[in-house]
Write an enzyme that holds these catalytic residues in place. Sequence first.
Site, short mmCIF file in Angstrom:
data_model
loop_
_atom_site.label_atom_id
_atom_site.label_comp_id
_atom_site.label_asym_id
_atom_site.label_seq_id
_atom_site.Cartn_x
_atom_site.Cartn_y
_atom_site.Cartn_z
N SER A 125 0.83 -1.21 0.00
CA SER A 125 0.00 0.00 0.00
C SER A 125 0.86 1.25 0.00
O SER A 125 1.95 1.27 0.59
CB SER A 125 -0.90 -0.01 1.25
OG SER A 125 -1.51 1.24 1.43
N TYR A 150 -1.86 -1.07 10.69
CA TYR A 150 -2.11 -1.68 9.36
C TYR A 150 -0.95 -1.34 8.43
O TYR A 150 -0.35 -2.22 7.81
CB TYR A 150 -3.43 -1.17 8.78
CG TYR A 150 -3.52 -1.36 7.30
CD1 TYR A 150 -3.27 -0.30 6.43
CD2 TYR A 150 -3.79 -2.61 6.75
CE1 TYR A 150 -3.30 -0.46 5.07
CE2 TYR A 150 -3.82 -2.79 5.37
CZ TYR A 150 -3.57 -1.71 4.54
OH TYR A 150 -3.58 -1.89 3.18
N LYS A 154 2.26 -3.70 6.49
CA LYS A 154 2.66 -3.70 5.08
C LYS A 154 4.17 -3.43 4.97
O LYS A 154 4.87 -4.07 4.19
CB LYS A 154 1.88 -2.64 4.30
CG LYS A 154 0.39 -2.95 4.14
CD LYS A 154 0.18 -4.30 3.47
CE LYS A 154 -1.30 -4.65 3.31
NZ LYS A 154 -1.50 -6.00 2.76
C1 WQD Z 1 -9.97 8.76 1.34
C2 WQD Z 1 -10.21 10.24 1.62
C3 WQD Z 1 -10.52 10.72 3.96
C4 WQD Z 1 -14.27 8.56 4.45
C5 WQD Z 1 -6.97 3.90 3.28
C6 WQD Z 1 -5.74 3.09 3.64
C7 WQD Z 1 -5.14 2.51 2.40
C8 WQD Z 1 -6.19 1.69 1.72
C9 WQD Z 1 -7.34 2.59 1.31
C10 WQD Z 1 -6.47 -0.59 2.39
C11 WQD Z 1 -9.46 10.71 2.86
C12 WQD Z 1 -11.77 11.02 3.16
C13 WQD Z 1 -13.11 9.10 3.91
C14 WQD Z 1 -15.32 9.43 4.84
C15 WQD Z 1 -14.02 11.32 4.13
N1 WQD Z 1 -6.65 0.70 2.60
N2 WQD Z 1 -13.00 10.45 3.75
N3 WQD Z 1 -15.16 10.78 4.66
O1 WQD Z 1 -7.52 6.75 4.09
O2 WQD Z 1 -6.76 7.36 1.73
O3 WQD Z 1 -6.59 5.00 2.50
O4 WQD Z 1 -7.89 3.13 2.53
O5 WQD Z 1 -5.89 -1.17 1.53
O6 WQD Z 1 -4.05 1.71 2.74
O7 WQD Z 1 -4.78 3.97 4.21
O8 WQD Z 1 -8.82 5.98 2.06
O9 WQD Z 1 -11.20 6.01 1.47
O10 WQD Z 1 -10.55 6.01 3.93
O11 WQD Z 1 -10.19 8.06 2.57
O12 WQD Z 1 -13.88 12.55 3.99
O13 WQD Z 1 -16.42 8.99 5.33
O14 WQD Z 1 -11.60 10.43 1.89
O15 WQD Z 1 -10.29 11.73 4.93
O16 WQD Z 1 -9.05 12.05 2.63
P1 WQD Z 1 -7.39 6.40 2.66
P2 WQD Z 1 -10.26 6.45 2.55
#
Ligand code: WQD
Length: 337
Positions: A125, A150, A154
């Site tokens: 990741s 997590y 990785k």
């Molecule tokens: C994306 C953006 C949030 C939810 C994580 C892991 C990564 C992979 C993918 C597993 C961010 C914003 C989110 C919400 C929001 N995981 N958001 N409201 O955190 O970039 O990555 O998930 O393989 O390893 O780190 O993904 O989709 O959680 O968030 O505003 O209800 O959307 O703050 O900016 P992230 P995400």
Amino acid sequence: MKRILVTGGLGFIGSHTVVELQNEGFEVVIIDDLSNSTIGVLDKITEITGIQPAFHQIDLKNKKEVKKFFDTTTVDGIIHFAAFKAVGESMHKPLDYYENNLGSLVYLLQQMRDHKLDNFIFSSSCTVYGQADELPITEKAPVKTAESVYGNTKQIGEEIIKDTCKAYNLNSIALRYFNPIGAHPSVKIGELPIGVPQNLIPYVTQTAAGIRKELSVFGDDYDTKDGTAVRDYIHVVDLAKAHIAALQRLIKKNNTKSFEFFNVGTGKGSSVLEVIKAFEKITGKPLNYKIVGRREGDITAAFADTTNANKELNWKTEKSLEEALEAAWKWQQQNEI
Ligand code: WQD
């Protein structure tokens, strides 16, 4: 016909990769413990490709079970997806994450060593980079202290594989995913978050479907174009195809080092508000959201420099953010409870 083991093959990215492997003429064997997936996905894969993959329900933390499998099954490669992956949860259950994500990895690698198997593709990741100092992020960017357990599994996982390849003459590629989203165009497989979605896109589609009241946008005070955080959202089918490209590289012995890693993204950054706007265009209706405070552990921006993957894997993304959002929305509508 080469036989490939896909661990976590009934999961979101795993199932899409199984479909692409079968499309490419590989025989597929799936190991999944069904802790974060459902057996119904096996039938859906079969409906898409017409070929039912072999399936073994095995908990990869069970060393005896893993040994029994490899004592009776030879494979030409392994694509290892099986892992716990909820960032927030990992902070409250570190030992579950280290035991599951790293214990299973060690048991798999031990079997590869003992049975002289090769060609190991590891699901990693972009989270290993933390907040990179430079954007877009190349593979030269330093791996930073993980912000979550997590992410640490990785990072440590990659180290374990690197040392194993060197000591036992194995060959492996780690794919550092950016943000996988979307669903299969057949609308038969997609993301099945259990409980309240942690990731943005499933929360967006569930809000649009009326399952969630409104989306909370975690912060609009970041140093970005519109204040909301920027990510590189990659269509899950494009991501699945990157695994085939990486596997072919190892099978054809085109790798230049025993352990290689590649950033797998679109190379384009999109803010949360840009994603919402793109999604509203697709559904033709406004999405119910409100701006709230930042989420702990979130970084400001991440998007990939895909030069290496494009060149060395002879792979690039073909689908747009809009296509991925469209697929995610169709999948959600198909799944409305
Ligand atoms: C994306 C953006 C949030 C939810 C994580 C892991 C990564 C992979 C993918 C597993 C961010 C914003 C989110 C919400 C929001 N995981 N958001 N409201 O955190 O970039 O990555 O998930 O393989 O390893 O780190 O993904 O989709 O959680 O968030 O505003 O209800 O959307 O703050 O900016 P992230 P995400």
